[in-house]
Design an enzyme around this catalytic site. Structure first.
Site, PDB file in Angstrom:
ATOM      1  N   ALA A 123       0.828  -1.211   0.000  1.00 41.59           N
ATOM      2  CA  ALA A 123       0.000   0.000   0.000  1.00 41.59           C
ATOM      3  C   ALA A 123       0.859   1.256   0.000  1.00 41.59           C
ATOM      4  O   ALA A 123       0.343   2.372  -0.017  1.00 41.59           O
ATOM      5  CB  ALA A 123      -0.910  -0.001   1.223  1.00 41.59           C
ATOM      6  N   ASP A 172      11.435   6.733   5.107  1.00 42.88           N
ATOM      7  CA  ASP A 172      10.589   5.676   5.676  1.00 42.88           C
ATOM      8  C   ASP A 172      11.223   5.075   6.932  1.00 42.88           C
ATOM      9  O   ASP A 172      10.566   4.896   7.954  1.00 42.88           O
ATOM     10  CB  ASP A 172      10.356   4.562   4.637  1.00 42.88           C
TER      11      ASP A 172
END
Ligand code: GLA
Length: 385
Positions: A123, A172
């Site tokens: 996702a 991230d």
């Protein structure tokens, strides 16, 4: 999966109940603003989610490292020395981290590991960074390595760059390592100076909408954008001493942009430099409780990613267009690498049900795909639990 069920599963798989395991967690992330700026030495503003990856682990006294996950039926054992890439793709994330640690002079021993992740798969919410960071934090504790979180974040990113083979920036892993409940992480990717900024959203909530589009081209397009940015810097640097786009203020860029001959490359650079300014403006707006301005910045960010950087596509654009039609939506944009994955929207708490119904049905009608929606509850960074 709760920690108790994880332990039950661990001892079912690995037996020897007298040898205890330790448990760690690292979250996925959603980026609020600052997209495709990290690898250009710019600013980002992500937050850690409550979704993430758990890891139960112990030394097993052998020379084998055993990997298992509750997410799919793929187990794997490797010798504790000389790591090679595995066919079972997910194993390359933890193995890449161990490989980096070995390169820094630490020795790995036999271990039993059981992972369990609840970040929606593929996702674009950084399930891979959460696996890397949970491994890094766990190894640091298990072997008493005394590395700090910034070291562990760099190790996570290098594992992904060198072992997994994805040329990502540092955002991230940084969000997964440094996130904090109810805060977003304002990070300068050139210096790694950061600030955890309170995410005071009043009556508004973060809603994540998943396109559920398969993300086929992401990696190749991602690398293409990176080289376009590098090429824009090379063009400017022939005349002016500039080494990365994040160095340039927007007005300086306007003075220099004529040095970039290719129109497409110029637009890519325009996105990066304007996005950098939007992060500064958005963080200031949040600190001043000006959510309307924050939302405007989110909208402008998406438009720039659509028109200048061209990393959106019909699915992301439709989700964003439909979201902006719903009363009570402050702002909406794609988040992450793009081409698929998710959008992030700032939605009034009383409008969330309507948002899901209206955006969901319009998106399905236009694309034939069913979206998923998640509330973006902001959690803590990587830790032992
Ligand atoms: C992916 C990468 C990050 C960042 C974003 C785009 O998530 O892993 O490093 O470049 O795309 O902002």
């Amino acid at each position: 999966m709760d920690v108790q069920s994880l332990h039950e599963k661990f001892f079912e798989l690995y037996t020897k109940k007298d040898q205890v395991c330790r448990t760690f967690f690292a979250p996925g992330r959603v980026n609020l603003i600052g997209e495709h700026t990290d690898y250009n030495g710019g600013y980002v503003f992500p937050c850690a989610l409550q979704y993430g990856t758990y890891l139960a682990v112990r030394l097993n006294g052998s020379d084998q490292i055993n990997f298992a996950t509750t997410n799919f039926d793929q187990r794997c054992s490797v010798p504790a020395e000389g790591f090679a890439r595995q066919d079972k793709k997910w194993v390359n994330y933890p193995l890449g981290v161990m490989d980096q640690l070995v390169k820094r002079g630490f020795q790995m021993k036999g271990m039993d590991l059981l992972f369990s992740g609840d970040v929606p798969n593929a996702a674009g919410l950084s399930s891979s960074a959460s696996i890397e960071m949970v491994t890094a934090v766990a190894m640091n504790a298990l072997y008493n390595m005394q590395l700090n979180m910034i070291d562990l974040i760099k190790i996570g990113q290098k594992a992904e760059n060198e072992f997994v083979g994805v040329n990502c920036g540092i955002m991230d892993q940084f969000a997964s390592g440094m996130g904090k409940t109810d805060h977003a992480v304002y990070l300068d990717c050139a210096t790694l100076d950061y600030e955890q900024v309170p995410l005071v959203l009043g009556e508004y909530k973060i809603v994540i909408s998943n396109t559920n589009k398969r993300r086929g081209l992401t990696d190749s397009k991602y690398n293409e954008r990176r080289s376009e940015c590098e090429s824009s810097v090379e063009s400017i640097a022939r005349t002016e001493p500039v080494s990365f786009l994040g160095e340039l203020t927007f007005s300086r860029f306007l003075d220099l942009q004529h040095l970039i001959p290719d129109e497409t490359v110029r637009r890519r650079a325009h996105h990066v430099v304007s996005e950098n300014q939007r992060v500064l403006d958005a963080v200031k707006a949040l600190k001043e409780s000006d959510l309307a301005l924050f939302g405007e910045m989110m909208n402008a960010s998406h438009d720039s990613l659509r028109d200048d950087y061209e990393v959106t596509g019909i699915e992301l654009d439709t989700l964003v267009d439909e979201a902006r039609k719903v009363e009570g939506v402050m702002g909406s944009r794609m988040t992450g690498a793009g081409f698929g994955g998710c959008t992030v929207s700032l939605v009034h708490k009383d409008a969330i049900d309507r948002f899901i119904t209206e955006v969901g049905s319009a998106y399905h009608a236009k694309t034939g795909l069913k979206p998923d929606f998640y509330l973006g509850e902001v959690g803590d960074g990587a830790k032992e639990v």
